[in-house]
Design a protein around this motif. Sequence first.
Motif, PDB file in Angstrom:
ATOM      1  N   VAL A 270      12.038   0.408   1.502  1.00  0.00           N
ATOM      2  CA  VAL A 270      11.513   1.672   0.970  1.00  0.00           C
ATOM      3  C   VAL A 270      10.030   1.763   1.283  1.00  0.00           C
ATOM      4  CG1 VAL A 270      11.155   3.101  -1.093  1.00  0.00           C
ATOM      5  CG2 VAL A 270      13.198   1.663  -0.910  1.00  0.00           C
ATOM      6  N   GLU A 271       9.637   2.872   1.888  1.00  0.00           N
ATOM      7  CA  GLU A 271       8.223   3.109   2.184  1.00  0.00           C
ATOM      8  C   GLU A 271       7.687   4.175   1.247  1.00  0.00           C
ATOM      9  OE1 GLU A 271       6.322   5.359   5.760  1.00  0.00           O
ATOM     10  OE2 GLU A 271       6.455   3.242   6.371  1.00  0.00           O
ATOM     11  N   LEU A 272       6.520   3.911   0.657  1.00  0.00           N
ATOM     12  CA  LEU A 272       5.898   4.835  -0.289  1.00  0.00           C
ATOM     13  C   LEU A 272       4.584   5.360   0.270  1.00  0.00           C
ATOM     14  CD1 LEU A 272       6.225   2.869  -3.671  1.00  0.00           C
ATOM     15  CD2 LEU A 272       7.865   4.462  -2.673  1.00  0.00           C
ATOM     16  N   THR A 273       4.345   6.631   0.061  1.00  0.00           N
ATOM     17  CA  THR A 273       3.013   7.192   0.273  1.00  0.00           C
ATOM     18  C   THR A 273       2.287   7.086  -1.058  1.00  0.00           C
ATOM     19  OG1 THR A 273       3.788   8.727   1.962  1.00  0.00           O
ATOM     20  CG2 THR A 273       1.695   9.246   0.883  1.00  0.00           C
ATOM     21  N   VAL A 274       1.283   6.239  -1.130  1.00  0.00           N
ATOM     22  CA  VAL A 274       0.630   5.910  -2.392  1.00  0.00           C
ATOM     23  C   VAL A 274      -0.312   7.026  -2.833  1.00  0.00           C
ATOM     24  CG1 VAL A 274      -0.819   4.242  -3.614  1.00  0.00           C
ATOM     25  CG2 VAL A 274       0.800   3.460  -1.860  1.00  0.00           C
ATOM     26  N   THR A 275      -0.183   7.430  -4.080  1.00  0.00           N
ATOM     27  CA  THR A 275      -1.105   8.406  -4.661  1.00  0.00           C
ATOM     28  C   THR A 275      -2.074   7.755  -5.644  1.00  0.00           C
ATOM     29  OG1 THR A 275       0.507   8.925  -6.401  1.00  0.00           O
ATOM     30  CG2 THR A 275       0.527  10.307  -4.428  1.00  0.00           C
ATOM     31  N   ARG A 276      -1.744   6.533  -6.122  1.00  0.00           N
ATOM     32  CA  ARG A 276      -2.653   5.835  -7.031  1.00  0.00           C
ATOM     33  C   ARG A 276      -2.360   4.347  -7.027  1.00  0.00           C
ATOM     34  NH1 ARG A 276      -3.831   7.207 -13.463  1.00  0.00           N
ATOM     35  NH2 ARG A 276      -5.383   5.558 -13.784  1.00  0.00           N
ATOM     36  N   TYR A 277      -3.420   3.565  -6.904  1.00  0.00           N
ATOM     37  CA  TYR A 277      -3.331   2.118  -7.015  1.00  0.00           C
ATOM     38  C   TYR A 277      -3.751   1.697  -8.422  1.00  0.00           C
ATOM     39  CZ  TYR A 277      -2.489   0.682  -2.152  1.00  0.00           C
ATOM     40  OH  TYR A 277      -1.919   0.441  -0.924  1.00  0.00           O
ATOM     41  N   TYR A 278      -2.954   0.820  -9.022  1.00  0.00           N
ATOM     42  CA  TYR A 278      -3.326   0.210 -10.297  1.00  0.00           C
ATOM     43  C   TYR A 278      -3.737  -1.247 -10.078  1.00  0.00           C
ATOM     44  CZ  TYR A 278      -1.070   4.345 -12.230  1.00  0.00           C
ATOM     45  OH  TYR A 278      -0.734   5.642 -12.522  1.00  0.00           O
ATOM     46  N   ARG A 279      -2.976  -1.917  -9.230  1.00  0.00           N
ATOM     47  CA  ARG A 279      -3.314  -3.303  -8.856  1.00  0.00           C
ATOM     48  C   ARG A 279      -2.775  -3.549  -7.461  1.00  0.00           C
ATOM     49  NH1 ARG A 279      -5.159  -7.759 -11.526  1.00  0.00           N
ATOM     50  NH2 ARG A 279      -4.642  -9.759 -10.578  1.00  0.00           N
ATOM     51  N   PRO A 280      -3.621  -3.952  -6.532  1.00  0.00           N
ATOM     52  CA  PRO A 280      -5.076  -4.064  -6.627  1.00  0.00           C
ATOM     53  C   PRO A 280      -5.729  -2.694  -6.802  1.00  0.00           C
ATOM     54  CG  PRO A 280      -4.377  -4.241  -4.351  1.00  0.00           C
ATOM     55  CD  PRO A 280      -3.117  -4.198  -5.170  1.00  0.00           C
ATOM     56  N   GLU A 281      -7.056  -2.657  -6.766  1.00  0.00           N
ATOM     57  CA  GLU A 281      -7.754  -1.401  -7.026  1.00  0.00           C
ATOM     58  C   GLU A 281      -7.662  -0.426  -5.857  1.00  0.00           C
ATOM     59  OE1 GLU A 281     -11.730  -2.250  -8.198  1.00  0.00           O
ATOM     60  OE2 GLU A 281     -11.140  -3.193 -10.094  1.00  0.00           O
ATOM     61  N   GLY A 282      -7.276  -0.885  -4.709  1.00  0.00           N
ATOM     62  CA  GLY A 282      -7.138  -0.009  -3.554  1.00  0.00           C
ATOM     63  C   GLY A 282      -6.336  -0.676  -2.470  1.00  0.00           C
ATOM     64  N   GLY A 283      -6.004   0.095  -1.414  1.00  0.00           N
ATOM     65  CA  GLY A 283      -5.213  -0.448  -0.320  1.00  0.00           C
ATOM     66  C   GLY A 283      -4.822   0.643   0.647  1.00  0.00           C
ATOM     67  N   PRO A 284      -3.883   0.363   1.536  1.00  0.00           N
ATOM     68  CA  PRO A 284      -3.458   1.355   2.528  1.00  0.00           C
ATOM     69  C   PRO A 284      -2.749   2.538   1.873  1.00  0.00           C
ATOM     70  CG  PRO A 284      -2.027  -0.567   2.574  1.00  0.00           C
ATOM     71  CD  PRO A 284      -3.170  -0.919   1.678  1.00  0.00           C
ATOM     72  N   SER A 285      -2.695   3.644   2.607  1.00  0.00           N
ATOM     73  CA  SER A 285      -2.082   4.859   2.071  1.00  0.00           C
ATOM     74  C   SER A 285      -0.564   4.750   1.982  1.00  0.00           C
ATOM     75  CB  SER A 285      -2.457   6.062   2.932  1.00  0.00           C
ATOM     76  OG  SER A 285      -1.999   5.882   4.271  1.00  0.00           O
ATOM     77  N   ARG A 286      -0.008   3.781   2.708  1.00  0.00           N
ATOM     78  CA  ARG A 286       1.432   3.573   2.660  1.00  0.00           C
ATOM     79  C   ARG A 286       1.737   2.089   2.460  1.00  0.00           C
ATOM     80  NH1 ARG A 286       5.055   7.533   6.461  1.00  0.00           N
ATOM     81  NH2 ARG A 286       4.026   9.497   5.889  1.00  0.00           N
ATOM     82  N   VAL A 287       2.744   1.824   1.642  1.00  0.00           N
ATOM     83  CA  VAL A 287       3.193   0.452   1.424  1.00  0.00           C
ATOM     84  C   VAL A 287       4.708   0.414   1.584  1.00  0.00           C
ATOM     85  CG1 VAL A 287       1.293  -0.108  -0.137  1.00  0.00           C
ATOM     86  CG2 VAL A 287       3.445   0.767  -1.068  1.00  0.00           C
ATOM     87  N   THR A 288       5.212  -0.757   1.959  1.00  0.00           N
ATOM     88  CA  THR A 288       6.652  -0.934   2.137  1.00  0.00           C
ATOM     89  C   THR A 288       7.124  -2.064   1.228  1.00  0.00           C
ATOM     90  OG1 THR A 288       6.552  -0.196   4.443  1.00  0.00           O
ATOM     91  CG2 THR A 288       8.496  -1.446   3.770  1.00  0.00           C
ATOM     92  N   VAL A 289       8.220  -1.822   0.540  1.00  0.00           N
ATOM     93  CA  VAL A 289       8.794  -2.841  -0.348  1.00  0.00           C
ATOM     94  C   VAL A 289      10.285  -2.947  -0.066  1.00  0.00           C
ATOM     95  CG1 VAL A 289       7.095  -2.502  -2.182  1.00  0.00           C
ATOM     96  CG2 VAL A 289       9.192  -1.133  -2.180  1.00  0.00           C
TER      97      VAL A 289
END
Length: 251
Positions: free
Chosen positions: A170-189
């Motif tokens: 699953v790939e997400l387009t991130v709208t808010r990071y809680y932990r860590p404080e920031g990162g790439p605009s997309r993450v895959t899990v």
Amino acid sequence: MAAEYDGVDALMAAITGEPLPDAARSDVEFMTGHRAALADVALLREQLSVLGDALAAPPAGVQSPAGAPSRPFAPRPVRLARRGRPLRLALGSLAAVVALSAVVGLARLVALGGGADDAASKGSAAAADGATAQDGSPPSDPEREVACSRLVVEGTVSEVGPLGGPRTRVELTVTRYYRPEGGPSRVTVLLDGRAEPQPRRGQHVLIRVPRDGDGPTLWAVGEGRVAANRAWITKALPGSRHTGCPSGGPG
């Protein structure tokens, strides 16, 4: 007995309580029929009142809201004083019983099933969001939960890999990071293939991946569940920065 007088029906006038024309009051035969209809209606109302008490009484083994014993339903035989037009009277009585039963039944549900209604409404809301019962409930140690997380983000599902395997990409387009404080605009899990609801593009989600894990242990889908989890996570964030995560911490 005269059932009508100049378009005025004696039975309907007794049921609705509409005033009688002065001319009709001078008709002895019509007034006799009207008085008989009034007696019939009064008796039917009494029977309906007893029926209403019986319907409103809690079932066996359940105490009434006020703690008072329920009134048994023991209707007296109905002997109608007016013999004319029995079918019309019967139909009118049936309609009254149905209407009363609906009202009393609703009142009974409100009085006796308040707690069940609350639980049902909460369950329906969770089902609409496709969430599990734990999705909105904070963990026993929220600060430790966040501190022991590798990734906590909120976003939108942008891509979904093949379904049906043990895990789904699953790939997400991130709208808010809680932990860590920031990162790439997309993450895959890699999401457990048994997760509910199944991922699909466009879903608003909040996920949590433990420090030593490679897949989400929190999969909150829908505005309601995301908001509920966001609440405890944001509250726990400040304290989590000063909370250690020992080996074997929350996963």
